[in-house]
Design a protein around this motif. Structure first.
Motif, PDB file in Angstrom:
ATOM      1  N   VAL A   5       0.847  -1.203   0.000  1.00  0.00           N
ATOM      2  CA  VAL A   5       0.000   0.000   0.000  1.00  0.00           C
ATOM      3  C   VAL A   5       0.880   1.250   0.000  1.00  0.00           C
ATOM      4  O   VAL A   5       1.916   1.278   0.683  1.00  0.00           O
ATOM      5  N   ALA A   6       0.451   2.237  -0.762  1.00  0.00           N
ATOM      6  CA  ALA A   6       1.107   3.557  -0.727  1.00  0.00           C
ATOM      7  C   ALA A   6       0.073   4.572  -0.290  1.00  0.00           C
ATOM      8  O   ALA A   6      -1.114   4.467  -0.657  1.00  0.00           O
ATOM      9  N   VAL A   7       0.498   5.537   0.523  1.00  0.00           N
ATOM     10  CA  VAL A   7      -0.383   6.631   0.942  1.00  0.00           C
ATOM     11  C   VAL A   7       0.206   7.903   0.358  1.00  0.00           C
ATOM     12  O   VAL A   7       1.341   8.277   0.678  1.00  0.00           O
ATOM     13  N   VAL A   8      -0.556   8.553  -0.525  1.00  0.00           N
ATOM     14  CA  VAL A   8      -0.084   9.765  -1.213  1.00  0.00           C
ATOM     15  C   VAL A   8      -0.749  10.985  -0.576  1.00  0.00           C
ATOM     16  O   VAL A   8      -1.969  11.062  -0.519  1.00  0.00           O
ATOM     17  N   GLY A   9       0.098  11.898  -0.053  1.00  0.00           N
ATOM     18  CA  GLY A   9      -0.431  13.055   0.688  1.00  0.00           C
ATOM     19  C   GLY A   9      -0.505  12.716   2.167  1.00  0.00           C
ATOM     20  O   GLY A   9      -1.399  13.126   2.890  1.00  0.00           O
ATOM     21  N   VAL A  10       0.482  11.946   2.623  1.00  0.00           N
ATOM     22  CA  VAL A  10       0.416  11.352   3.968  1.00  0.00           C
ATOM     23  C   VAL A  10       0.473  12.404   5.082  1.00  0.00           C
ATOM     24  O   VAL A  10       0.021  12.160   6.197  1.00  0.00           O
ATOM     25  N   THR A  11       1.006  13.597   4.792  1.00  0.00           N
ATOM     26  CA  THR A  11       1.142  14.587   5.881  1.00  0.00           C
ATOM     27  C   THR A  11      -0.108  15.458   6.040  1.00  0.00           C
ATOM     28  O   THR A  11      -0.215  16.212   6.997  1.00  0.00           O
ATOM     29  N   GLY A  12      -1.070  15.341   5.124  1.00  0.00           N
ATOM     30  CA  GLY A  12      -2.302  16.153   5.225  1.00  0.00           C
ATOM     31  C   GLY A  12      -3.281  15.551   6.223  1.00  0.00           C
ATOM     32  O   GLY A  12      -3.062  14.452   6.744  1.00  0.00           O
ATOM     33  N   ALA A  13      -4.388  16.278   6.459  1.00  0.00           N
ATOM     34  CA  ALA A  13      -5.391  15.829   7.446  1.00  0.00           C
ATOM     35  C   ALA A  13      -5.950  14.462   7.053  1.00  0.00           C
ATOM     36  O   ALA A  13      -6.035  13.544   7.876  1.00  0.00           O
ATOM     37  N   ILE A  67      -2.072  -1.103  -4.008  1.00  0.00           N
ATOM     38  CA  ILE A  67      -3.148  -0.132  -3.756  1.00  0.00           C
ATOM     39  C   ILE A  67      -2.510   1.192  -3.337  1.00  0.00           C
ATOM     40  O   ILE A  67      -1.627   1.215  -2.466  1.00  0.00           O
ATOM     41  N   ALA A  68      -2.959   2.279  -3.966  1.00  0.00           N
ATOM     42  CA  ALA A  68      -2.465   3.613  -3.562  1.00  0.00           C
ATOM     43  C   ALA A  68      -3.649   4.469  -3.140  1.00  0.00           C
ATOM     44  O   ALA A  68      -4.615   4.625  -3.902  1.00  0.00           O
ATOM     45  N   LEU A  69      -3.597   4.969  -1.909  1.00  0.00           N
ATOM     46  CA  LEU A  69      -4.643   5.866  -1.392  1.00  0.00           C
ATOM     47  C   LEU A  69      -4.146   7.289  -1.618  1.00  0.00           C
ATOM     48  O   LEU A  69      -3.128   7.689  -1.077  1.00  0.00           O
ATOM     49  N   PHE A  70      -4.904   8.047  -2.413  1.00  0.00           N
ATOM     50  CA  PHE A  70      -4.493   9.418  -2.760  1.00  0.00           C
ATOM     51  C   PHE A  70      -5.364  10.439  -2.029  1.00  0.00           C
ATOM     52  O   PHE A  70      -6.594  10.339  -2.040  1.00  0.00           O
ATOM     53  N   SER A  71      -4.710  11.414  -1.412  1.00  0.00           N
ATOM     54  CA  SER A  71      -5.422  12.606  -0.959  1.00  0.00           C
ATOM     55  C   SER A  71      -4.421  13.750  -0.884  1.00  0.00           C
ATOM     56  O   SER A  71      -3.912  14.129   0.182  1.00  0.00           O
ATOM     57  N   ALA A  72      -4.093  14.241  -2.104  1.00  0.00           N
ATOM     58  CA  ALA A  72      -3.066  15.298  -2.202  1.00  0.00           C
ATOM     59  C   ALA A  72      -3.504  16.375  -3.176  1.00  0.00           C
ATOM     60  O   ALA A  72      -2.673  17.050  -3.785  1.00  0.00           O
ATOM     61  N   GLY A  73      -4.802  16.458  -3.399  1.00  0.00           N
ATOM     62  CA  GLY A  73      -5.325  17.482  -4.312  1.00  0.00           C
ATOM     63  C   GLY A  73      -5.470  16.961  -5.738  1.00  0.00           C
ATOM     64  O   GLY A  73      -4.798  16.003  -6.138  1.00  0.00           O
ATOM     65  N   GLY A  74      -6.339  17.626  -6.471  1.00  0.00           N
ATOM     66  CA  GLY A  74      -6.701  17.174  -7.808  1.00  0.00           C
ATOM     67  C   GLY A  74      -5.549  17.162  -8.796  1.00  0.00           C
ATOM     68  O   GLY A  74      -5.416  16.231  -9.585  1.00  0.00           O
ATOM     69  N   SER A  75      -4.647  18.137  -8.697  1.00  0.00           N
ATOM     70  CA  SER A  75      -3.574  18.201  -9.702  1.00  0.00           C
ATOM     71  C   SER A  75      -2.601  17.030  -9.520  1.00  0.00           C
ATOM     72  O   SER A  75      -2.147  16.420 -10.480  1.00  0.00           O
ATOM     73  N   ILE A  76      -2.329  16.666  -8.266  1.00  0.00           N
ATOM     74  CA  ILE A  76      -1.429  15.524  -8.009  1.00  0.00           C
ATOM     75  C   ILE A  76      -2.108  14.241  -8.489  1.00  0.00           C
ATOM     76  O   ILE A  76      -1.496  13.382  -9.134  1.00  0.00           O
ATOM     77  N   SER A  77      -3.413  14.114  -8.222  1.00  0.00           N
ATOM     78  CA  SER A  77      -4.128  12.903  -8.673  1.00  0.00           C
ATOM     79  C   SER A  77      -4.130  12.811 -10.189  1.00  0.00           C
ATOM     80  O   SER A  77      -3.924  11.744 -10.759  1.00  0.00           O
TER      81      SER A  77
END
Ligand code: 2RA
Length: 341
Positions: A5-13, A67-77
């Motif tokens: 698993v990868a978590v993208v945007g790991v430092t955000g809320a 599996i990659a969980l993304f939550s780093a904003g639309g442009s990064i996605s």
């Protein structure tokens, strides 16, 4: 051995909540990769007794990632989602980048799990699965069980949205402004253009020519996609209120056949992910504080719509944690669905 698993945007809320939820639900990952912007990379994080280095997100970050969980904003996605999928990764994207794309399932596991049934972990083809917008998730968690019983013809939603929906910095600004105002100082307005503490304002997204803002149009369009019903009539007014991390929504429903409030209450009491808080005698109904840091969406004020003849209309009041079920929990539940053969 489980998925990598990868978590993208790991430092955000939401990124931090991904980790919290993975831990609490004992998600069986084989390996974990923490990814963030160049600015946040290099930090060390301890998670489940292991030391991790937060790595910078690059084109090569997804080799071997299931599996990659993304939550780093639309442009990064937009930039990295397709890249990851092309390498065989299944992306669960919390941004709005792909939600309305035909080939991308928009999924609330309790509501429309079939939409992602064709996506299989371990196949060489990656995929993108979109997490709906938080106000949509919270609304449809409460209304879909009723909609399955008596088709919703029209839905009117008024939202009272928490600071967390605008990010961790907005939560910090609300706290800072509250202190400043109580001390008689000018409120610091960096995130929002106007005072937020002891105030409320129309949702801080752009306004379209039809006069609706982006948040309202997300509710309209995402509901139609998730319910697979282009005819359901939806209108919304989205408002930002000085609450930390849970959204509240007042929802009026018109059905194609009668649905009495007693039946509605029973349906909701038996719905996964829902808790009914509807105590008229004690005037105890859902509140943001009571649902914060919890999984369930709370529903109350269940009553017949007095402006409708017969029992064709219902009014309800709903609260849900925006960071949890509104984002991180829903995404992890999608990832859990991928583990089910
Ligand atoms: C908001 N729905 O609350 C947004 C967050 N994704 O502003």
């Amino acid at each position: 051995d489980g998925p990598s698993v990868a978590v993208v945007g790991v430092t955000g809320a939401v990124g931090q909540e991904f980790l919290k939820v993975l831990k609490e639900r004992d998600f069986p990952y084989r390996s974990l990769k923490l990814l963030a912007s160049k600015r946040s990379a290099g930090k060390h994080m301890t998670f489940e007794g292991r030391e991790y280095l937060v790595e910078e997100l690059t084109d090569d970050s997804f080799g071997g990632i299931d599996i990659a969980l993304f939550s780093a904003g639309g442009s990064i996605s937009k930039k990295f989602g397709p890249l990851a999928a092309a390498q065989g990764t299944i992306v669960v994207d919390n941004s709005s980048a792909f939600r309305m794309d035909d080939g991308v399932p928009l999924v609330i596991p309790e509501v429309n799990p079939d939409a992602m049934a064709h996506i299989k972990l371990g196949s060489k083809n990656g995929a993108i699965i979109a997490n709906p917008n938080c106000s949509t998730i919270i609304c449809l968690m409460a209304t879909t069980p009723l909609h399955r019983h008596a088709k919703v013809k029209r839905m009117v939603v008024s939202t009272y949205q928490a600071a967390s929906g605008a990010g961790a910095a907005a939560m910090a600004e609300l706290e800072q402004q509250t202190r400043e105002v109580l001390e008689g100082k000018e409120p610091t307005c960096n995130i929002f253009t106007q005072q937020y503490a002891f105030n409320l304002f129309s949702h801080n997204t752009k306004i379209f020519p039809n006069g609706y803002n982006e948040e309202e149009m997300k509710l309209v369009k995402e509901t139609r996609k998730i319910w697979n019903d282009q005819d359901v009539r939806v209108t919304a007014t989205c408002v930002r209120v000085p609450v930390m991390r849970a959204h509240a929504e007042s929802i009026n429903l018109e059905f194609d056949k009668p649905l009495d409030e007693g039946t509605a209450r029973e349906i909701l009491k038996n719905s996964n992910g829902i808790v009914v808080i509807d105590d008229r005698a004690a005037n105890h109904f859902p509140t943001p504080l009571e649902v914060s840091n919890k999984d369930d969406v709370a529903v109350g004020r269940i009553r017949q719509d007095a402006s409708q003849n017969g029992n064709y209309g219902l009014d309800i009041f709903v609260c849900g944690d925006q960071i949890r079920k509104g984002a991180a929990l829903n995404a992890v539940q999608i990832a859990e669905k991928l583990l089910q053969e």
